[in-house]
Design a protein around this motif. Structure first.
Motif, PDB file in Angstrom:
ATOM      1  N   LEU A  50      17.352  -4.569   1.269  1.00  0.00           N
ATOM      2  CA  LEU A  50      17.216  -6.182   1.076  1.00  0.00           C
ATOM      3  C   LEU A  50      15.544  -6.249   0.342  1.00  0.00           C
ATOM      4  O   LEU A  50      15.593  -7.287  -0.392  1.00  0.00           O
ATOM      5  CB  LEU A  50      17.426  -6.791   2.291  1.00  0.00           C
ATOM      6  CG  LEU A  50      18.799  -6.899   2.613  1.00  0.00           C
ATOM      7  CD1 LEU A  50      18.764  -7.516   4.122  1.00  0.00           C
ATOM      8  CD2 LEU A  50      19.654  -7.396   1.741  1.00  0.00           C
ATOM      9  N   LEU A  51      14.729  -5.605   1.077  1.00  0.00           N
ATOM     10  CA  LEU A  51      13.390  -5.677   0.494  1.00  0.00           C
ATOM     11  C   LEU A  51      13.313  -5.287  -1.192  1.00  0.00           C
ATOM     12  O   LEU A  51      12.734  -5.911  -1.805  1.00  0.00           O
ATOM     13  CB  LEU A  51      12.660  -4.987   1.005  1.00  0.00           C
ATOM     14  CG  LEU A  51      11.979  -5.400   2.427  1.00  0.00           C
ATOM     15  CD1 LEU A  51      11.236  -4.320   3.401  1.00  0.00           C
ATOM     16  CD2 LEU A  51      10.958  -6.757   2.517  1.00  0.00           C
ATOM     17  N   ASP A  52      13.966  -4.055  -1.392  1.00  0.00           N
ATOM     18  CA  ASP A  52      14.112  -3.706  -2.484  1.00  0.00           C
ATOM     19  C   ASP A  52      14.542  -4.592  -3.619  1.00  0.00           C
ATOM     20  O   ASP A  52      14.309  -4.651  -4.806  1.00  0.00           O
ATOM     21  CB  ASP A  52      14.817  -2.313  -2.815  1.00  0.00           C
ATOM     22  CG  ASP A  52      14.681  -1.486  -4.006  1.00  0.00           C
ATOM     23  OD1 ASP A  52      13.531  -1.092  -4.645  1.00  0.00           O
ATOM     24  OD2 ASP A  52      15.951  -1.434  -4.689  1.00  0.00           O
ATOM     25  N   ASP A  53      15.676  -5.515  -3.062  1.00  0.00           N
ATOM     26  CA  ASP A  53      16.469  -6.292  -4.068  1.00  0.00           C
ATOM     27  C   ASP A  53      15.473  -7.643  -4.033  1.00  0.00           C
ATOM     28  O   ASP A  53      15.894  -8.589  -4.656  1.00  0.00           O
ATOM     29  CB  ASP A  53      17.591  -6.660  -3.426  1.00  0.00           C
ATOM     30  CG  ASP A  53      18.852  -5.785  -3.639  1.00  0.00           C
ATOM     31  OD1 ASP A  53      18.502  -4.783  -4.178  1.00  0.00           O
ATOM     32  OD2 ASP A  53      19.723  -5.753  -2.929  1.00  0.00           O
ATOM     33  N   GLY A  54      14.488  -7.845  -3.483  1.00  0.00           N
ATOM     34  CA  GLY A  54      13.540  -8.785  -3.322  1.00  0.00           C
ATOM     35  C   GLY A  54      13.611  -9.793  -2.519  1.00  0.00           C
ATOM     36  O   GLY A  54      12.954 -11.157  -2.550  1.00  0.00           O
ATOM     37  N   MET A  55      14.507  -9.785  -1.503  1.00  0.00           N
ATOM     38  CA  MET A  55      14.705 -10.773  -0.491  1.00  0.00           C
ATOM     39  C   MET A  55      13.249 -11.026   0.527  1.00  0.00           C
ATOM     40  O   MET A  55      12.780  -9.994   0.589  1.00  0.00           O
ATOM     41  CB  MET A  55      15.893 -10.342   0.536  1.00  0.00           C
ATOM     42  CG  MET A  55      16.265 -11.171   1.320  1.00  0.00           C
ATOM     43  SD  MET A  55      17.781 -11.021   2.431  1.00  0.00           S
ATOM     44  CE  MET A  55      19.135 -11.270   1.141  1.00  0.00           C
ATOM     45  N   ILE A  56      13.189 -12.022   0.750  1.00  0.00           N
ATOM     46  CA  ILE A  56      11.877 -12.513   1.530  1.00  0.00           C
ATOM     47  C   ILE A  56      12.257 -12.140   3.211  1.00  0.00           C
ATOM     48  O   ILE A  56      13.337 -12.073   3.392  1.00  0.00           O
ATOM     49  CB  ILE A  56      11.327 -13.829   1.397  1.00  0.00           C
ATOM     50  CG1 ILE A  56      12.436 -14.915   1.917  1.00  0.00           C
ATOM     51  CG2 ILE A  56      10.875 -14.176  -0.063  1.00  0.00           C
ATOM     52  CD1 ILE A  56      11.935 -16.210   1.938  1.00  0.00           C
ATOM     53  N   TYR A  57      11.206 -11.958   3.895  1.00  0.00           N
ATOM     54  CA  TYR A  57      11.243 -11.605   5.262  1.00  0.00           C
ATOM     55  C   TYR A  57      12.008 -12.300   6.063  1.00  0.00           C
ATOM     56  O   TYR A  57      12.711 -11.913   7.011  1.00  0.00           O
ATOM     57  CB  TYR A  57       9.574 -11.710   5.839  1.00  0.00           C
ATOM     58  CG  TYR A  57       8.746 -10.478   5.519  1.00  0.00           C
ATOM     59  CD1 TYR A  57       8.766  -9.787   4.351  1.00  0.00           C
ATOM     60  CD2 TYR A  57       7.922  -9.945   6.673  1.00  0.00           C
ATOM     61  CE1 TYR A  57       7.941  -8.356   4.378  1.00  0.00           C
ATOM     62  CE2 TYR A  57       7.370  -8.865   6.532  1.00  0.00           C
ATOM     63  CZ  TYR A  57       7.151  -7.999   5.443  1.00  0.00           C
ATOM     64  OH  TYR A  57       6.561  -7.059   5.205  1.00  0.00           O
ATOM     65  N   ASN A  58      11.729 -13.626   6.090  1.00  0.00           N
ATOM     66  CA  ASN A  58      12.604 -14.755   6.813  1.00  0.00           C
ATOM     67  C   ASN A  58      13.981 -14.676   6.482  1.00  0.00           C
ATOM     68  O   ASN A  58      14.854 -14.675   7.639  1.00  0.00           O
ATOM     69  CB  ASN A  58      12.147 -16.108   6.722  1.00  0.00           C
ATOM     70  CG  ASN A  58      10.877 -16.286   7.424  1.00  0.00           C
ATOM     71  OD1 ASN A  58      10.539 -15.724   8.312  1.00  0.00           O
ATOM     72  ND2 ASN A  58       9.888 -17.486   6.797  1.00  0.00           N
ATOM     73  N   ASP A  59      14.468 -14.246   5.308  1.00  0.00           N
ATOM     74  CA  ASP A  59      15.952 -14.165   4.957  1.00  0.00           C
ATOM     75  C   ASP A  59      16.316 -12.895   5.620  1.00  0.00           C
ATOM     76  O   ASP A  59      17.571 -12.639   6.126  1.00  0.00           O
ATOM     77  CB  ASP A  59      15.944 -14.283   3.670  1.00  0.00           C
ATOM     78  CG  ASP A  59      15.970 -15.532   3.037  1.00  0.00           C
ATOM     79  OD1 ASP A  59      15.916 -16.729   3.985  1.00  0.00           O
ATOM     80  OD2 ASP A  59      15.767 -15.954   1.901  1.00  0.00           O
ATOM     81  N   ARG A  76       6.204  -1.236   4.302  1.00  0.00           N
ATOM     82  CA  ARG A  76       5.035  -0.506   4.189  1.00  0.00           C
ATOM     83  C   ARG A  76       5.494   1.091   3.463  1.00  0.00           C
ATOM     84  O   ARG A  76       4.993   1.596   2.659  1.00  0.00           O
ATOM     85  CB  ARG A  76       4.348  -0.121   5.457  1.00  0.00           C
ATOM     86  CG  ARG A  76       2.968   0.598   5.351  1.00  0.00           C
ATOM     87  CD  ARG A  76       2.052   0.436   6.428  1.00  0.00           C
ATOM     88  NE  ARG A  76       2.678   0.559   7.780  1.00  0.00           N
ATOM     89  CZ  ARG A  76       2.795  -0.168   8.771  1.00  0.00           C
ATOM     90  NH1 ARG A  76       2.566  -1.542   8.425  1.00  0.00           N
ATOM     91  NH2 ARG A  76       3.446  -0.200   9.782  1.00  0.00           N
ATOM     92  N   SER A  77       6.606   1.515   4.169  1.00  0.00           N
ATOM     93  CA  SER A  77       7.271   2.746   3.791  1.00  0.00           C
ATOM     94  C   SER A  77       7.554   2.630   2.452  1.00  0.00           C
ATOM     95  O   SER A  77       7.659   3.641   1.479  1.00  0.00           O
ATOM     96  CB  SER A  77       8.340   3.200   4.527  1.00  0.00           C
ATOM     97  OG  SER A  77       8.020   3.535   5.826  1.00  0.00           O
ATOM     98  N   LEU A  78       8.237   1.465   1.828  1.00  0.00           N
ATOM     99  CA  LEU A  78       8.614   1.303   0.542  1.00  0.00           C
ATOM    100  C   LEU A  78       7.449   1.256  -0.509  1.00  0.00           C
ATOM    101  O   LEU A  78       7.532   1.726  -1.374  1.00  0.00           O
ATOM    102  CB  LEU A  78       9.173  -0.301   0.399  1.00  0.00           C
ATOM    103  CG  LEU A  78      10.814  -0.114   0.749  1.00  0.00           C
ATOM    104  CD1 LEU A  78      11.184  -1.794   0.883  1.00  0.00           C
ATOM    105  CD2 LEU A  78      11.628   0.622  -0.140  1.00  0.00           C
ATOM    106  N   ASN A  79       6.217   0.563  -0.013  1.00  0.00           N
ATOM    107  CA  ASN A  79       5.108   0.798  -0.876  1.00  0.00           C
ATOM    108  C   ASN A  79       4.178   1.782  -0.752  1.00  0.00           C
ATOM    109  O   ASN A  79       3.389   2.213  -1.812  1.00  0.00           O
ATOM    110  CB  ASN A  79       4.454  -0.703  -0.792  1.00  0.00           C
ATOM    111  CG  ASN A  79       5.270  -1.823  -1.059  1.00  0.00           C
ATOM    112  OD1 ASN A  79       5.914  -2.043  -2.080  1.00  0.00           O
ATOM    113  ND2 ASN A  79       5.424  -3.109  -0.231  1.00  0.00           N
ATOM    114  N   TYR A  80       4.159   2.358   0.214  1.00  0.00           N
ATOM    115  CA  TYR A  80       2.997   3.315   0.442  1.00  0.00           C
ATOM    116  C   TYR A  80       3.470   4.633   0.836  1.00  0.00           C
ATOM    117  O   TYR A  80       2.746   5.809   1.260  1.00  0.00           O
ATOM    118  CB  TYR A  80       2.010   2.786   1.288  1.00  0.00           C
ATOM    119  CG  TYR A  80       1.392   1.510   1.018  1.00  0.00           C
ATOM    120  CD1 TYR A  80       0.534   1.530  -0.116  1.00  0.00           C
ATOM    121  CD2 TYR A  80       1.605   0.561   1.685  1.00  0.00           C
ATOM    122  CE1 TYR A  80      -0.031   0.292  -0.557  1.00  0.00           C
ATOM    123  CE2 TYR A  80       1.296  -0.802   1.107  1.00  0.00           C
ATOM    124  CZ  TYR A  80       0.199  -0.891   0.014  1.00  0.00           C
ATOM    125  OH  TYR A  80      -0.101  -2.013  -0.397  1.00  0.00           O
TER     126      TYR A  80
END
Length: 95
Positions: A50-59, A76-80
């Motif tokens: 979902l993060l990769d798809d651009g969904m925001i934290y609250n959703d 953090r794992s996705l980005n770093y």
């Protein structure tokens, strides 16, 4: 290669690569992990997707029930991290 502070054992990872299909994978992980561990990994993977798809934290929190700490950790794992999520998501999207 190290995982955390300990040297990793390649046996588990080599065994996973021997699994032939989704059913074998499912059965292996059922034997290897507790239900709670499986649910946790499934939730983290869904959060990463979902993060990769651009969904925001609250959703994501509403949709998955994951804590904000879990969402942050996955982000953090996705980005770093090692880039494994990105590599896997690219392969999934190619199919």
């Amino acid at each position: 290669m190290k995982i955390g502070k300990k040297e990793k054992s390649g046996q588990l990872y080599k065994a996973i690569l021997q699994l032939q299909d989704e059913e074998e994978c499912y059965q292996f992980f059922q034997d290897l992990c507790t239900v709670a561990e499986l649910r946790s990994m499934e939730q983290r993977f869904e959060v990463a997707s979902l993060l990769d798809d651009g969904m925001i934290y609250n959703d994501i929190l509403e949709r998955t029930g994951a804590s904000s700490a879990t969402i942050s950790r996955v982000n953090r794992s996705l980005n770093y991290g090692t880039g494994a999520y990105a590599q896997l998501f690219a392969r999934i999207k190619d199919k």
